[in-house]
Design a protein around this motif. Structure first.
Motif, PDB file in Angstrom:
ATOM      1  N   THR A 152      52.368  33.401  34.182  1.00  0.00           N
ATOM      2  CA  THR A 152      51.717  34.699  34.272  1.00  0.00           C
ATOM      3  C   THR A 152      52.735  35.817  34.491  1.00  0.00           C
ATOM      4  O   THR A 152      53.687  35.648  35.261  1.00  0.00           O
TER       5      THR A 152
ATOM      6  N   ARG B 188      46.606  46.429  39.221  1.00  0.00           N
ATOM      7  CA  ARG B 188      47.536  45.369  38.872  1.00  0.00           C
ATOM      8  C   ARG B 188      46.985  44.602  37.678  1.00  0.00           C
ATOM      9  O   ARG B 188      45.881  44.048  37.755  1.00  0.00           O
TER      10      ARG B 188
ATOM     11  N   GLN C 208      52.265  45.819  38.176  1.00  0.00           N
ATOM     12  CA  GLN C 208      51.730  46.605  39.282  1.00  0.00           C
ATOM     13  C   GLN C 208      51.924  48.068  38.944  1.00  0.00           C
ATOM     14  O   GLN C 208      53.057  48.515  38.718  1.00  0.00           O
TER      15      GLN C 208
ATOM     16  N   SER D 178      47.306  41.480  34.943  1.00  0.00           N
ATOM     17  CA  SER D 178      47.812  40.110  34.853  1.00  0.00           C
ATOM     18  C   SER D 178      47.693  39.640  33.414  1.00  0.00           C
ATOM     19  O   SER D 178      46.789  40.062  32.691  1.00  0.00           O
ATOM     20  N   CYS D 179      48.572  38.774  33.020  1.00  0.00           N
ATOM     21  CA  CYS D 179      48.512  38.182  31.683  1.00  0.00           C
ATOM     22  C   CYS D 179      48.943  36.727  31.792  1.00  0.00           C
ATOM     23  O   CYS D 179      50.101  36.440  32.109  1.00  0.00           O
TER      24      CYS D 179
ATOM     25  N   TYR E  73      52.854  40.010  35.489  1.00  0.00           N
ATOM     26  CA  TYR E  73      52.066  41.033  36.170  1.00  0.00           C
ATOM     27  C   TYR E  73      52.655  42.416  35.915  1.00  0.00           C
ATOM     28  O   TYR E  73      53.856  42.562  35.671  1.00  0.00           O
TER      29      TYR E  73
ATOM     30  N   ARG F 167      56.931  38.237  37.309  1.00  0.00           N
ATOM     31  CA  ARG F 167      56.423  37.043  36.638  1.00  0.00           C
ATOM     32  C   ARG F 167      56.390  35.884  37.611  1.00  0.00           C
ATOM     33  O   ARG F 167      57.161  35.831  38.575  1.00  0.00           O
TER      34      ARG F 167
ATOM     35  N   GLY G  32      42.584  42.792  34.506  1.00  0.00           N
ATOM     36  CA  GLY G  32      42.943  43.689  35.599  1.00  0.00           C
ATOM     37  C   GLY G  32      42.772  45.162  35.310  1.00  0.00           C
ATOM     38  O   GLY G  32      42.963  45.994  36.204  1.00  0.00           O
TER      39      GLY G  32
ATOM     40  N   CYS H 192      49.811  42.723  26.696  1.00  0.00           N
ATOM     41  CA  CYS H 192      50.948  41.910  27.108  1.00  0.00           C
ATOM     42  C   CYS H 192      51.550  41.239  25.873  1.00  0.00           C
ATOM     43  O   CYS H 192      50.877  41.061  24.845  1.00  0.00           O
TER      44      CYS H 192
END
Length: 116
Positions: free
Chosen positions: A76, A18, A80, A20-21, A78, A70, A7, A94
């Motif tokens: 995952t 944003r 933002q 993501s992981c 997140y 989450r 992201g 992350c």
């Protein structure tokens, strides 16, 4: 456990991204998940974290601009990021810490660059 972050990118100041992981394995839902960042020549700093119960914590520099969340069904976490500033430029990592706190897992990092 493997973490795959995505992201990142290049955005103008004031813009949003944003991150993501996604985590492999079955421990995510009982882990604290977080984001850290490292700018060139600087140490890795805490950005935000979210506990297994949904409690969130933020660094002062991002509070009110970034939101961590989450989705345990997707393993995952997140981040933002809104109202981005040039000083937010860094590699973002992350991290998850399973319950018990004896282990620590890191993703590979994703570059965020904010132009002025």
């Amino acid at each position: 456990v493997q973490l795959q972050a995505s992201g990142g990118g290049l955005v103008q100041a004031g813009g949003s991204l944003r991150l993501s992981c996604a985590a492999s394995g079955s421990i995510f839902s009982t882990s604290t998940a977080g984001w850290y960042r490292q700018a060139p020549g600087k140490q890795r700093d805490f950005v935000a974290s979210i506990t297994r119960y949904g409690n969130t914590y933020y660094a002062g520099s991002v509070k009110g601009r970034f939101t961590i969340s989450r989705d345990n069904a997707k393993n995952t976490v997140y981040l933002q990021m809104d109202t981005l500033k040039p000083e937010d430029t860094a590699v973002y990592y992350c991290n998850i810490v399973p319950s018990g706190g004896l282990e620590n897992y890191w993703g590979q990092g994703t570059q965020v660059t904010v132009s002025s």
